[in-house]
Design a protein around this motif. Structure first.
Motif, PDB file in Angstrom:
ATOM      1  N   TYR A 152      40.955  38.707  33.791  1.00 44.28           N
ATOM      2  CA  TYR A 152      39.576  39.108  34.020  1.00 44.28           C
ATOM      3  C   TYR A 152      39.323  39.135  35.524  1.00 44.28           C
ATOM      4  O   TYR A 152      39.553  38.145  36.209  1.00 44.28           O
ATOM      5  CB  TYR A 152      38.610  38.122  33.357  1.00 44.28           C
ATOM      6  N   THR A 160      46.661  48.267  31.966  1.00 41.48           N
ATOM      7  CA  THR A 160      45.431  49.034  31.838  1.00 41.48           C
ATOM      8  C   THR A 160      44.254  48.217  32.358  1.00 41.48           C
ATOM      9  O   THR A 160      44.153  47.021  32.080  1.00 41.48           O
ATOM     10  CB  THR A 160      45.171  49.377  30.352  1.00 41.48           C
ATOM     11  N   ASN A 203      40.542  47.784  31.838  1.00 45.62           N
ATOM     12  CA  ASN A 203      39.598  48.088  30.764  1.00 45.62           C
ATOM     13  C   ASN A 203      38.153  47.863  31.190  1.00 45.62           C
ATOM     14  O   ASN A 203      37.799  46.770  31.635  1.00 45.62           O
ATOM     15  CB  ASN A 203      39.904  47.205  29.550  1.00 45.62           C
ATOM     16  N   ASN A 204      37.340  48.889  31.029  1.00 44.23           N
ATOM     17  CA  ASN A 204      35.900  48.810  31.278  1.00 44.23           C
ATOM     18  C   ASN A 204      35.558  48.287  32.674  1.00 44.23           C
ATOM     19  O   ASN A 204      34.530  47.634  32.842  1.00 44.23           O
ATOM     20  CB  ASN A 204      35.210  47.940  30.228  1.00 44.23           C
ATOM     21  N   ASN A 205      36.428  48.530  33.641  1.00 47.96           N
ATOM     22  CA  ASN A 205      36.197  48.070  35.011  1.00 47.96           C
ATOM     23  C   ASN A 205      35.941  46.558  35.049  1.00 47.96           C
ATOM     24  O   ASN A 205      35.170  46.059  35.855  1.00 47.96           O
ATOM     25  CB  ASN A 205      35.033  48.830  35.640  1.00 47.96           C
ATOM     26  N   HIS A 206      36.618  45.841  34.160  1.00 45.32           N
ATOM     27  CA  HIS A 206      36.335  44.417  33.997  1.00 45.32           C
ATOM     28  C   HIS A 206      37.582  43.549  33.840  1.00 45.32           C
ATOM     29  O   HIS A 206      37.628  42.449  34.373  1.00 45.32           O
ATOM     30  CB  HIS A 206      35.414  44.231  32.791  1.00 45.32           C
ATOM     31  N   TYR A 207      38.586  44.017  33.100  1.00 50.39           N
ATOM     32  CA  TYR A 207      39.762  43.171  32.904  1.00 50.39           C
ATOM     33  C   TYR A 207      41.030  44.014  32.742  1.00 50.39           C
ATOM     34  O   TYR A 207      40.997  45.168  32.353  1.00 50.39           O
ATOM     35  CB  TYR A 207      39.583  42.230  31.707  1.00 50.39           C
ATOM     36  N   TRP A 208      42.159  43.381  33.110  1.00 47.31           N
ATOM     37  CA  TRP A 208      43.471  44.007  33.035  1.00 47.31           C
ATOM     38  C   TRP A 208      44.208  43.493  31.804  1.00 47.31           C
ATOM     39  O   TRP A 208      44.171  42.296  31.512  1.00 47.31           O
ATOM     40  CB  TRP A 208      44.312  43.657  34.262  1.00 47.31           C
TER      41      TRP A 208
END
Length: 171
Positions: free
Chosen positions: A31, A14, A16-21
């Motif tokens: 990140y 996933t 997340n928040n266009n910031h980290y996997w």
């Protein structure tokens, strides 16, 4: 960026928040941090040196010499290296101008960057040796000789506008 977890190859990945996997299968965490890049405004005789991009993204548009910062480099070292690689010019005397966020999409991967800009004033226009895989041409132009929309990236446009207002117009 990833279809499967680089650690366990699961599809339970996933962004997340266009910031980290994250991977719920193996607790993988990655990140996708900001990439640092630099560019330089080289001024001589009321003109600045602009290059034309030889490859995507923004192929064929005007640009400033520069590129990505390598590990263990300062911003100034990276800029001096990039200017030498792209143009064969050795410059060490850089002055900080500004930084602007940017999006650099390369081979379908989106990189969020922080583009840091420096400037220098030189007395004589040096001989230029182009790295043609990166730069198709180089031009000394007055700041009024081109339209801002001809510049490759929004951050480059912002830097040129900032330079004009804070350095060029102050002469």
């Amino acid at each position: 960026m990833f279809q499967f977890c680089p650690n366990c190859k699961s599809d339970k990945l996933t962004f997340n928040n266009n910031h980290y996997w994250t991977c719920s299968n193996c607790d993988f965490l990655y990140y996708h941090n900001i990439a640092a890049s630099v560019a330089g405004i080289i001024a001589c005789d009321n003109k600045i040196l602009l290059t034309k991009r030889a490859k995507a993204p923004s192929r064929g548009l005007l640009d400033l010499p520069g590129g990505f910062v390598d590990p263990n480099e300062t911003l100034e070292q990276a800029l001096s290296r990039e200017v030498y690689e792209e143009l064969g010019i050795q410059i060490q005397d850089w002055h900080y101008l500004a930084s602007f966020p940017n999006i650099y999409t390369y081979k379908n991967t989106r990189y969020n960057t922080i583009d840091t800009f420096f400037y220098t004033q030189i007395k004589l226009a040096p001989a230029i040796t182009l790295e043609t895989s990166e730069v198709s041409s180089a031009h000394w132009l007055s700041i009024t000789d081109f339209q801002i929309e001809e510049l490759s990236f929004l951050s480059i446009q912002q830097a040129i506008q900032h330079y004009k207002k804070s350095v060029y117009d102050q002469k």
